[in-house]
Design a protein around this motif. Structure first.
Motif, PDB file in Angstrom:
ATOM      1  N   VAL B  71       9.687  -1.086  -0.600  1.00  0.00           N
ATOM      2  CA  VAL B  71       8.444  -0.294  -0.568  1.00  0.00           C
ATOM      3  C   VAL B  71       7.496  -0.839  -1.635  1.00  0.00           C
ATOM      4  N   GLU B  72       6.226  -0.436  -1.527  1.00  0.00           N
ATOM      5  CA  GLU B  72       5.241  -1.009  -2.439  1.00  0.00           C
ATOM      6  C   GLU B  72       5.143  -0.300  -3.782  1.00  0.00           C
ATOM      7  N   ASN B  73       5.395   1.029  -3.778  1.00  0.00           N
ATOM      8  CA  ASN B  73       5.242   1.768  -5.032  1.00  0.00           C
ATOM      9  C   ASN B  73       6.399   2.722  -5.264  1.00  0.00           C
ATOM     10  N   VAL B  74       6.871   2.744  -6.501  1.00  0.00           N
ATOM     11  CA  VAL B  74       7.860   3.734  -6.911  1.00  0.00           C
ATOM     12  C   VAL B  74       7.356   4.379  -8.197  1.00  0.00           C
ATOM     13  N   LEU B  86       5.778  17.077  -6.703  1.00  0.00           N
ATOM     14  CA  LEU B  86       4.631  16.234  -7.074  1.00  0.00           C
ATOM     15  C   LEU B  86       4.055  15.522  -5.844  1.00  0.00           C
ATOM     16  N   SER B  87       4.925  15.152  -4.892  1.00  0.00           N
ATOM     17  CA  SER B  87       4.432  14.553  -3.648  1.00  0.00           C
ATOM     18  C   SER B  87       3.471  15.507  -2.950  1.00  0.00           C
ATOM     19  N   LEU B  88       3.883  16.779  -2.846  1.00  0.00           N
ATOM     20  CA  LEU B  88       3.040  17.772  -2.168  1.00  0.00           C
ATOM     21  C   LEU B  88       1.710  17.909  -2.902  1.00  0.00           C
ATOM     22  N   ARG B  89       1.781  17.987  -4.225  1.00  0.00           N
ATOM     23  CA  ARG B  89       0.535  18.126  -5.008  1.00  0.00           C
ATOM     24  C   ARG B  89      -0.359  16.913  -4.828  1.00  0.00           C
ATOM     25  N   ALA B  90       0.244  15.725  -4.857  1.00  0.00           N
ATOM     26  CA  ALA B  90      -0.559  14.507  -4.720  1.00  0.00           C
ATOM     27  C   ALA B  90      -1.224  14.442  -3.354  1.00  0.00           C
ATOM     28  N   LEU B  91      -0.599  15.085  -2.364  1.00  0.00           N
ATOM     29  CA  LEU B  91      -1.173  15.102  -1.016  1.00  0.00           C
ATOM     30  C   LEU B  91      -2.154  16.261  -0.835  1.00  0.00           C
ATOM     31  N   GLY B  92      -2.385  17.007  -1.916  1.00  0.00           N
ATOM     32  CA  GLY B  92      -3.368  18.091  -1.859  1.00  0.00           C
ATOM     33  C   GLY B  92      -2.856  19.340  -1.170  1.00  0.00           C
ATOM     34  N   ILE B  93      -1.532  19.500  -1.121  1.00  0.00           N
ATOM     35  CA  ILE B  93      -0.967  20.689  -0.469  1.00  0.00           C
ATOM     36  C   ILE B  93      -0.694  21.757  -1.518  1.00  0.00           C
ATOM     37  N   ILE B 187      17.323   2.744   8.710  1.00  0.00           N
ATOM     38  CA  ILE B 187      17.160   2.896  10.159  1.00  0.00           C
ATOM     39  C   ILE B 187      16.710   1.528  10.672  1.00  0.00           C
ATOM     40  N   ASP B 188      17.450   0.951  11.588  1.00  0.00           N
ATOM     41  CA  ASP B 188      17.162  -0.404  12.073  1.00  0.00           C
ATOM     42  C   ASP B 188      16.938  -1.371  10.912  1.00  0.00           C
ATOM     43  N   GLY B 189      17.720  -1.200   9.874  1.00  0.00           N
ATOM     44  CA  GLY B 189      17.654  -2.108   8.729  1.00  0.00           C
ATOM     45  C   GLY B 189      16.585  -1.771   7.701  1.00  0.00           C
ATOM     46  N   ALA B 190      15.666  -0.833   8.012  1.00  0.00           N
ATOM     47  CA  ALA B 190      14.613  -0.488   7.051  1.00  0.00           C
ATOM     48  C   ALA B 190      14.998   0.778   6.298  1.00  0.00           C
ATOM     49  N   SER B 191      14.696   0.795   5.006  1.00  0.00           N
ATOM     50  CA  SER B 191      15.052   1.951   4.184  1.00  0.00           C
ATOM     51  C   SER B 191      14.328   3.204   4.662  1.00  0.00           C
ATOM     52  N   VAL B 192      14.971   4.354   4.488  1.00  0.00           N
ATOM     53  CA  VAL B 192      14.314   5.624   4.805  1.00  0.00           C
ATOM     54  C   VAL B 192      13.061   5.816   3.948  1.00  0.00           C
ATOM     55  N   ALA B 193      12.998   5.060   2.836  1.00  0.00           N
ATOM     56  CA  ALA B 193      11.849   5.195   1.931  1.00  0.00           C
ATOM     57  C   ALA B 193      10.564   4.673   2.548  1.00  0.00           C
ATOM     58  N   SER B 194      10.674   3.869   3.598  1.00  0.00           N
ATOM     59  CA  SER B 194       9.453   3.308   4.171  1.00  0.00           C
ATOM     60  C   SER B 194       8.760   4.258   5.139  1.00  0.00           C
ATOM     61  N   TYR B 195       9.328   5.439   5.345  1.00  0.00           N
ATOM     62  CA  TYR B 195       8.721   6.399   6.279  1.00  0.00           C
ATOM     63  C   TYR B 195       8.085   7.569   5.535  1.00  0.00           C
ATOM     64  N   GLY B 196       7.104   8.186   6.204  1.00  0.00           N
ATOM     65  CA  GLY B 196       6.449   9.362   5.641  1.00  0.00           C
ATOM     66  C   GLY B 196       5.358   8.988   4.659  1.00  0.00           C
ATOM     67  N   ASN B 197       4.591   9.986   4.225  1.00  0.00           N
ATOM     68  CA  ASN B 197       3.590   9.732   3.192  1.00  0.00           C
ATOM     69  C   ASN B 197       4.292   9.374   1.886  1.00  0.00           C
ATOM     70  N   PHE B 223      -0.871   3.312  -2.108  1.00  0.00           N
ATOM     71  CA  PHE B 223      -1.179   3.018  -3.509  1.00  0.00           C
ATOM     72  C   PHE B 223      -1.925   4.178  -4.185  1.00  0.00           C
ATOM     73  N   ASP B 224      -2.895   4.758  -3.464  1.00  0.00           N
ATOM     74  CA  ASP B 224      -3.687   5.844  -4.054  1.00  0.00           C
ATOM     75  C   ASP B 224      -2.807   7.036  -4.428  1.00  0.00           C
ATOM     76  N   ILE B 225      -1.868   7.358  -3.521  1.00  0.00           N
ATOM     77  CA  ILE B 225      -0.955   8.468  -3.812  1.00  0.00           C
ATOM     78  C   ILE B 225      -0.111   8.135  -5.047  1.00  0.00           C
ATOM     79  N   SER B 226       0.321   6.886  -5.144  1.00  0.00           N
ATOM     80  CA  SER B 226       1.164   6.527  -6.287  1.00  0.00           C
ATOM     81  C   SER B 226       0.373   6.651  -7.595  1.00  0.00           C
ATOM     82  N   GLN B 227      -0.913   6.313  -7.551  1.00  0.00           N
ATOM     83  CA  GLN B 227      -1.742   6.429  -8.759  1.00  0.00           C
ATOM     84  C   GLN B 227      -1.914   7.895  -9.148  1.00  0.00           C
TER      85      GLN B 227
END
Lengths: 372, 389
Positions: B71-74, B86-93, B187-197, B223-227
């Motif tokens: 994935v691009e950002n951790v 924090l994910s929910l807050r960053a998404l404005g929920i 899933i099909d070789g890709a991490s579960v981390a690559s799905y979802g916001n 990237f914006d969410i990670s910032q």
């Protein structure tokens, strides 16, 4: 006394010195107890809480993940929320006002006195029908005017929550801060007088009911492994950090005494040149910071920097001056003249207990040199 | 006045002592950290710099996790709970928003939603413990202001991410995956981390990658969410003296990042051992009529944070296993909508029958890397005898 042309470099703080002193004891302690126990709310954490309650002579202690959380969870446990106003100060670290906003209440920032703590007059002035609580701060380890504040809290029927993040070991009229408090929030941040190796904090309270509530709030609302009575959070002190805190608690009084003697030295030898935070004769300030002020603040900092002495400002921007774009908005009391004045004139001198005498001398000499 | 031995004080030390009496345990910290001296040495190195809070090792760990997960950002944070919050807050929920969440999960999944100020809407799951698109659909039908879904990769088994992604896109819902059980799952070789916001992970001491206390992180390709997350985890501070938004204090301690890096190197072998043990149990338990194990799929890698199955006469089976020294546990016996805390959030029109069934019949057995083949055989023997009686 050292010559004026000293070339000693003095950092504002150097945590590595304390670490080198403590590491063997911490590792040994953790090795014997930690690995055989558990890392989450196990025996070490309970032991730490008991020791703190003993040290402060407080009824109940409950550890949490940070000083910020200690304050926030205290306000949560008191059911302070949207629609309520909470009176506090604007010259503390951002987390004080944050905790109020985080529960959804409106922070009302009032002015401070020469002791840099909340002004009792400003409190009475700011009370409205919506005011629910006062959050006082013992800034830099200097006890606030507890007698007057508690009197006002009684008079206006307000809850009084103390932000003791910087004040462990401090005394007001011979009584340790926190020991008689309704609820008091402490921090174990690495820079604090009792600092661990990461984030940590705790709450002490005189009330069994609050203690029970906080215990649930910090651990998902879990009564036992399988039952949740109310929604809580995850805010626990790591066992490893509890081990560090236990080792360092044994040293705390000695380290605080060292801070006090460094501060005394600065305050006595520089009193003709600069002003200092006012400290009451009946209080024991534990000098988390040694805060001085001068209208030449910026020049002094630069002058000292060029001579290898690091001074800092706690804090250059008062909380109401931050451009914080979220609800609830911060309200301001009638006048914040003192808060503004302090933010423009204060600076903090190196005060960490591991400073050597010659470093302390060097700081004093350089600042005195500025006025020559 | 301070009651040292107050039984209500904190239930965990008692729980730990009870668990410690068993022979095959879910917890195995002493074995796992037998090389603690190495970790101490690493901690000593970073702490000598006074680098306790958001130190450079935290950055190194985040980079290594990006690489491990593809994935691009951790962004590391104080706990798995906070990773969701924090994910929910960053998404404005927040206040006024509804968030769909399975009722059959650990309490923190919903606690994080409450902390963000939003309202959880409990939905059902399949009998494998995972949310299905139909469950989301049914819940959404009774929602008035739903903004997001928090699916849980329960036990480390990936949910139907493709179905969820499509459904969420059609209905403009954000997706925050609770991946706390699922570090390494694919899933099909890709991490579960690559799905979802975002995907939220935990380093809790019981997790496949565990540290010496609480910790967690968020993975996102946005990237914006990670910032935004970097701001929110550290008081909303930009530099030392400027606060742009009230955030929180939720940082992974530098020393915990040291432990996490140490463990990340071992994670592939830890997961491999869990998978091997689980597949072995699968092959034998599937022969017992009284037991139902979830169907396994070849295109997904489950990492078996929990090895969980449904069993008849569960209560007695657990008793039997515990009597013989096996730490059989229930994750978890009371679904969220039946907890006192959940009562206010139950919507009448949603059927939660599978959640209740799972809570009443599930059982988990230890499958971590320190469980020996003999111990697996022993567990199987006890279970076989139990049903043969």
């Amino acid at each position: 006394m050292l010559s004026e042309s000293t070339s000693i470099k003095v950092p504002f703080v150097d945590l590595s010195r304390g670490f080198k002193r403590d590491r063997v004891s911490v590792f040994e302690y953790f090795e014997t107890l930690g690995l055989n126990s558990n890392f989450i709310l196990g025996d070490i954490v309970s032991d730490f809480e008991t020791r703190i309650a003993d040290y402060l002579n407080a009824n109940y202690c409950i550890s949490v993940n940070s000083g910020s959380d200690a304050l926030w969870l205290s306000l949560k446990a008191l059911d302070i929320g949207p629609g309520d106003e909470v009176i506090t100060v604007g010259n503390s670290f951002i987390a004080t006002v944050w905790a109020i906003a985080a529960v959804g209440a409106t922070p009302v920032i009032v002015d401070v006195g020469l002791d840099m703590n909340i002004s009792p007059d400003a409190i009475s002035d700011a009370v409205t029908t919506r005011t629910k609580a006062i959050v006082s701060v013992h800034l830099a380890g200097n006890p606030a005017e507890l007698t007057l504040i508690n009197k006002l809290a009684n008079e206006f029927n307000l809850l009084h929550v103390e932000d003791c993040a910087q004040a462990i070991g401090a005394e007001y009229s011979g009584v340790k801060i926190g020991s008689e408090s309704f609820v008091a929030a402490f921090s174990l941040h690495p820079l604090k007088n009792l600092g661990v190796w990461g984030d940590g904090g705790f709450v002490v309270t005189s009330e069994r009911k609050l203690y029970d509530k906080l215990k649930l709030l910090r651990n998902h609302g879990l009564i036992d492994r399988d039952n949740v009575s109310s929604w809580g959070f995850n805010s626990r002190l790591d066992a490893f950090q509890a081990a560090v805190a236990i080792v360092r608690l044994d040293l705390l009084d000695k380290l605080n005494d060292r801070r006090i003697s460094i501060a005394d030295y600065y305050r006595n030898s520089l009193e003709n040149y600069i002003d200092f935070q006012q400290i009451s004769d009946s209080s024991k300030c534990v000098f988390h910071n040694c805060i001085a002020r001068s209208t030449h603040r910026n020049e002094i900092i630069e002058f000292a920097r060029l001579r290898g002495i690091e001074l800092k400002i706690h804090y250059p921007i008062p909380v109401h001056r931050h451009n914080i774009n979220s609800e609830p908005r911060v309200k301001c009391g009638r006048s914040l003249a003192m808060t503004e004045m302090f933010s423009q004139t204060i600076f903090s001198m190196p005060i960490f207990p591991e400073l050597t005498d010659s470093e302390v001398n060097a700081v004093e000499t350089v600042i005195r040199g500025f006025f020559k | 006045m301070y009651l040292k031995n107050d039984p209500q004080k904190n239930f965990l030390p008692t729980q730990y002592r009870r668990d410690a009496e068993l022979v095959v345990r879910h917890t195995y910290l002493a074995e796992q950290f037998a090389d603690y001296a190495e970790i101490f040495a690493q901690i000593a190195l970073v702490i000598e710099k006074g680098d306790f809070t958001l130190g450079e090792v935290v950055d190194f760990l985040e980079e290594e996790l990006c690489e491990f997960l593809g994935v691009e950002n951790v962004v590391s944070v104080g706990s798995g709970t906070d990773a969701i919050y924090l994910s929910l807050r960053a998404l404005g929920i927040g206040y006024g928003d509804q968030v769909i969440v399975p009722s059959f999960t650990f309490y923190a999944t919903a606690g994080a939603i409450i902390k963000a100020g939003a309202t959880p809407v409990f939905c059902d799951v399949g009998l494998d413990g995972n949310i299905r698109v139909e469950d989301v659909q049914k819940a959404l039908a009774v929602c008035s202001s739903c903004k997001a879904i928090v699916p849980v990769h329960w036990t480390g088994r990936p949910v139907d991410v493709k179905g969820i992604t499509e459904f969420a896109a059609d209905h403009r819902l954000s997706v925050v995956y609770d991946a706390c059980h699922a570090l390494g799952a694919t899933i099909d070789g890709a991490s579960v981390a690559s799905y979802g916001n975002t995907a939220a992970f935990s380093f809790h001491p019981l997790k496949n990658l565990n540290v010496w206390g609480d910790g967690g992180f968020i993975a996102t390709n946005d990237f914006d969410i990670s910032q935004r997350l970097r701001l929110l985890r550290n008081h909303g501070l930009v530099g030392r003296d400027v606060c742009v938004e009230f955030g929180v204090n939720s940082r992974l301690d530098t020393i915990q990042a040291v432990v996490a890096r140490h463990m990340l190197r071992k994670l592939p072998s830890i997961n491999e051992a869990r998978i091997k043990n689980s597949h072995f149990l699968d092959s034998k338990l599937s022969l017992i009529d009284n037991i139902s194990i979830p169907e396994r799929h070849s295109n997904i890698t489950e990492v078996f944070h929990l090895y969980s199955f449904r069993a008849e006469r569960r209560k007695d089976l657990i008793k039997e296993l515990i009597n013989k020294g096996i730490d059989a546990k229930v994750h978890y016996p009371v679904p969220l909508h039946q907890q006192p805390a959940g009562k206010g959030f139950v919507l009448d029109d949603i059927d939660l029958i599978n959640s209740e069934k799972l809570a009443a019949t599930s059982i988990s057995l230890p499958v971590h890397e320190f469980v020996t083949p003999e111990q697996l055989e022993e567990m199987l023997g006890i279970i076989k005898n139990f049903y043969a009686e």
